[in-house]
Design an enzyme around this catalytic site. Sequence first.
Site, PDB file in Angstrom:
ATOM      1  N   SER A  64     -49.874 -23.008  -5.284  1.00  0.00           N
ATOM      2  CA  SER A  64     -49.337 -22.788  -6.633  1.00  0.00           C
ATOM      3  C   SER A  64     -47.813 -22.810  -6.623  1.00  0.00           C
ATOM      4  CB  SER A  64     -49.803 -21.446  -7.190  1.00  0.00           C
ATOM      5  OG  SER A  64     -51.208 -21.336  -7.189  1.00  0.00           O
TER       6      SER A  64
HETATM    7  N1  SAH Z   1     -53.605 -19.050  -3.755  1.00  0.00           N
HETATM    8  C1  SAH Z   1     -53.435 -20.379  -3.181  1.00  0.00           C
HETATM    9  C2  SAH Z   1     -53.515 -21.467  -4.231  1.00  0.00           C
HETATM   10  C3  SAH Z   1     -54.865 -21.950  -4.261  1.00  0.00           C
HETATM   11  S1  SAH Z   1     -55.349 -23.316  -5.240  1.00  0.00           S
HETATM   12  C4  SAH Z   1     -52.156 -20.498  -2.396  1.00  0.00           C
HETATM   13  O1  SAH Z   1     -51.366 -19.537  -2.378  1.00  0.00           O
HETATM   14  O2  SAH Z   1     -51.953 -21.525  -1.768  1.00  0.00           O
HETATM   15  C5  SAH Z   1     -56.994 -22.724  -5.573  1.00  0.00           C
HETATM   16  C6  SAH Z   1     -57.900 -22.568  -4.382  1.00  0.00           C
HETATM   17  O3  SAH Z   1     -59.134 -22.069  -4.846  1.00  0.00           O
HETATM   18  C7  SAH Z   1     -58.219 -23.875  -3.654  1.00  0.00           C
HETATM   19  O4  SAH Z   1     -57.877 -23.726  -2.306  1.00  0.00           O
HETATM   20  C8  SAH Z   1     -59.729 -24.021  -3.837  1.00  0.00           C
HETATM   21  O5  SAH Z   1     -60.366 -24.617  -2.726  1.00  0.00           O
HETATM   22  C9  SAH Z   1     -60.160 -22.580  -4.021  1.00  0.00           C
HETATM   23  N2  SAH Z   1     -61.443 -22.372  -4.706  1.00  0.00           N
HETATM   24  C10 SAH Z   1     -62.004 -23.072  -5.718  1.00  0.00           C
HETATM   25  N3  SAH Z   1     -63.201 -22.546  -6.053  1.00  0.00           N
HETATM   26  C11 SAH Z   1     -63.408 -21.487  -5.233  1.00  0.00           C
HETATM   27  C12 SAH Z   1     -64.475 -20.526  -5.096  1.00  0.00           C
HETATM   28  N4  SAH Z   1     -65.554 -20.555  -5.863  1.00  0.00           N
HETATM   29  N5  SAH Z   1     -64.330 -19.587  -4.138  1.00  0.00           N
HETATM   30  C13 SAH Z   1     -63.237 -19.527  -3.338  1.00  0.00           C
HETATM   31  N6  SAH Z   1     -62.206 -20.404  -3.418  1.00  0.00           N
HETATM   32  C14 SAH Z   1     -62.290 -21.358  -4.356  1.00  0.00           C
END
Ligand code: SAH
Length: 218
Positions: A64
């Site tokens: 993000s």
């Molecule tokens: N917080 C992260 C940004 C993540 S982007 C950072 O600091 O880099 C969103 C993330 O959510 C992605 O890695 C994606 O794979 C994950 N995601 C999507 N659906 C999910 C689910 N049901 N359970 C866990 N993770 C999930």
Amino acid sequence: MVDNIRHRGKRERLVKELEEKGITQLAVLAAIGKVPRHFFVDGAFDDEAYLDKPLPILENQTISQPFTVASQTELLNLKPKMKVLEIGTGSGYQAAVLAEMGMRVFSVEIHRVLYLRAKEKLEDLGYDVFLRHGDGSEGWAQYQSYERILVTAACPKAPPALLQQLEIGGKMVLPIGTLKNQRMHVITRLSGQEYQTEMLDAYRFVPLRGKFGFSEEA
Ligand code: SAH
């Protein structure tokens, strides 16, 4: 990986930029000033690690934008040593920011490759975070309840399992909407059955998958 004076200088400038954009909580700004974001981005993007923009990570996901990390963290209204559940570990950067602020962090990631990579980075940096590979739309029942829950992927609606695993008096911060755009929501659990919802600014996150997320075809 090195964290040199150039990285530190860029990090200080990023903190100033976030302040100018309206982030006020000193603990949040201090954590962003400390966590080496360039450790969490792909080497090819090292130069862009301290720009206020999202960057690609593996599996077509993104780390993000720093402003988004800062504002979600600020909205959590954290106090020392709170138990925080993050859904969507991704690169591990947001988890590192929470750990740097002294929180007890639990984070779930659905993509195994990302889970493994984040685990390695957080361990290398010495952050003590509990990570799990699995479907975070169902929360992490084993360690419930949580004082704060943060979802870093777009939700079609508030996942029922997360509402259930939120402590009474606790807060959850999550983007809710369509695949194309979402509004940030802050949900406070008032009692066993009652929740209060506030709807805030517009954002665009990658989709939450799994049982209570968007289907893969979407
Ligand atoms: N917080 C992260 C940004 C993540 S982007 C950072 O600091 O880099 C969103 C993330 O959510 C992605 O890695 C994606 O794979 C994950 N995601 C999507 N659906 C999910 C689910 N049901 N359970 C866990 N993770 C999930």
